[in-house]
Motif scaffolding. Structure first.
Motif, PDB file in Angstrom:
ATOM      1  N   GLU A 143       4.753   9.404 -11.265  1.00 58.56           N
ATOM      2  CA  GLU A 143       4.048   8.519 -12.199  1.00 58.56           C
ATOM      3  C   GLU A 143       5.057   7.707 -12.993  1.00 58.56           C
ATOM      4  O   GLU A 143       6.006   8.247 -13.554  1.00 58.56           O
ATOM      5  CB  GLU A 143       3.177   9.355 -13.137  1.00 58.56           C
ATOM      6  N   THR A 164       1.152   6.963  -9.264  1.00 56.52           N
ATOM      7  CA  THR A 164       0.586   6.155 -10.339  1.00 56.52           C
ATOM      8  C   THR A 164       1.626   5.174 -10.832  1.00 56.52           C
ATOM      9  O   THR A 164       2.757   5.555 -11.132  1.00 56.52           O
ATOM     10  CB  THR A 164       0.137   7.052 -11.513  1.00 56.52           C
ATOM     11  N   TYR A 190      -2.990   4.927  -7.753  1.00 59.97           N
ATOM     12  CA  TYR A 190      -3.453   4.251  -8.972  1.00 59.97           C
ATOM     13  C   TYR A 190      -2.475   3.138  -9.309  1.00 59.97           C
ATOM     14  O   TYR A 190      -1.295   3.388  -9.546  1.00 59.97           O
ATOM     15  CB  TYR A 190      -3.520   5.270 -10.106  1.00 59.97           C
TER      16      TYR A 190
END
Length: 324
Positions: A143, A164, A190
């Motif tokens: 992320e 992400t 994402y």
């Protein structure tokens, strides 16, 4: 990063599912390294600062104190807050320290760079830097969040574990978007981009989004956010025919200047009834257009967020949610 309404720009309270904990270097008892997301931030405007948190090397001193106080190998998430005066200093030194610590932070999975609230710096003031070395140094990072688009650089990369990626900006340059489109991110689920306005350097055109909307290098993508754009109607029109949309579970076109034209383009394009939610909040739709979106999608079980209906006065331009 969900459909739940949050302030447009605010300090993080969690990262990678972990609560944010401020490391102050005060010597107070600390939680176990892997149980929190550690936030390292200076108070650039404090009148009275201790020697170890003042001066040009203040952030590096705080950083070294952190690596000494915790077990670096156990750290899973890091939040980079203010590294100094955001209007005068960019993030390159903070990023350098992160890159140089790669052999110590062997369990790092999530990083957020630029966790500044509006009272510390307007979004357009936050000077970023080249994030490519950060992704290269941490091939297992899952992320990455970035707040601020000024001076942001990102080269095309291949990263096999990033799930992400979010960039919050008042003006995102086209070269950054094109670099993302040229990157191989097979695990990315994402993606959230705040595109912003030309006055803050946001020169991304719809054509620059084409590789992302094709989705060929994003086989795992399930959420796409193209937010805070002054060209939200044109983006909606491109999204309506984008191949990647058929694979999405959620779509976010919020915070921008979306109007009736953009809503009509969305409804005239490919079916969106497979989505679990569609976020359009902060929009300029009239009542009839907003109801048409609800009527088309809500009976199919799509959660539609049409909160924060805006209205531009006669002769006034529409405005994005965060434009400075």
């Amino acid at each position: 990063m969900s459909a739940v309404e949050q302030p447009a720009v605010a300090h993080l309270d969690e990262l990678h599912g972990l609560p944010v904990h401020d490391f102050t270097g005060s010597g107070d008892p600390l939680p176990a390294a892997g149980t929190v997301a550690w936030r390292l931030s200076l108070d650039a405007y404090a009148e009275d600062s201790e020697d170890d948190t003042d001066g040009p090397d203040a952030y590096e001193k705080l950083w070294q104190s952190f690596l000494t106080a915790v077990d670096p190998a156990g750290v899973r998430a890091l939040v980079v807050g203010a590294w100094g005066d955001a209007a005068a200093e960019d993030s390159r030194e903070a990023v350098r320290l992160l890159v140089e610590a790669r052999e110590q932070l062997t369990g790092l999975l999530a990083v957020f760079v630029g966790d500044l609230a509006p009272e510390e710096a307007a979004l357009s003031w936050i000077g970023q830097s080249d994030m490519t070395p950060l992704l290269t140094a941490y091939p297992h990072l899952q992320e990455l969040g970035i707040r601020g688009g000024a001076d942001l650089v990102l080269g095309p990369v291949r990263h096999g574990h990033l799930r992400t990626l979010a960039v919050e900006s008042a003006g995102l340059r086209a070269d950054v978007v094109r670099a993302l489109g040229a990157s191989d991110l097979p695990a990315l689920e994402y993606l959230e981009l705040w595109l912003g306005v030309p006055e803050c350097g946001g020169n991304t055109a719809v054509a620059d989004l084409a590789p992302l909307l094709a989705g060929e290098r994003l086989p795992a993508l399930r959420h796409l956010g193209l937010r805070n754009s002054a060209e939200q109607d044109a983006i909606a029109g491109a999204v309506a025919a984008a191949p990647v949309v058929a694979r999405l579970a959620s779509l976010d076109l919020s915070l921008g200047t979306l109007g009736d034209e953009g809503a009509a383009a969305l409804l005239a394009g490919q079916p969106l009834t497979h989505l679990s939610w569609l976020d359009l909040h902060h929009h300029f739709l009239g009542d009839k257009a907003a109801q048409a979106v609800r009527d088309a999608l809500e009976p199919a079980g799509v959660e539609v967020d049409l909160d924060d209906a805006m209205e531009a006065g006669a002769g006034e331009p529409r405005h994005v949610a965060v434009e400075e």
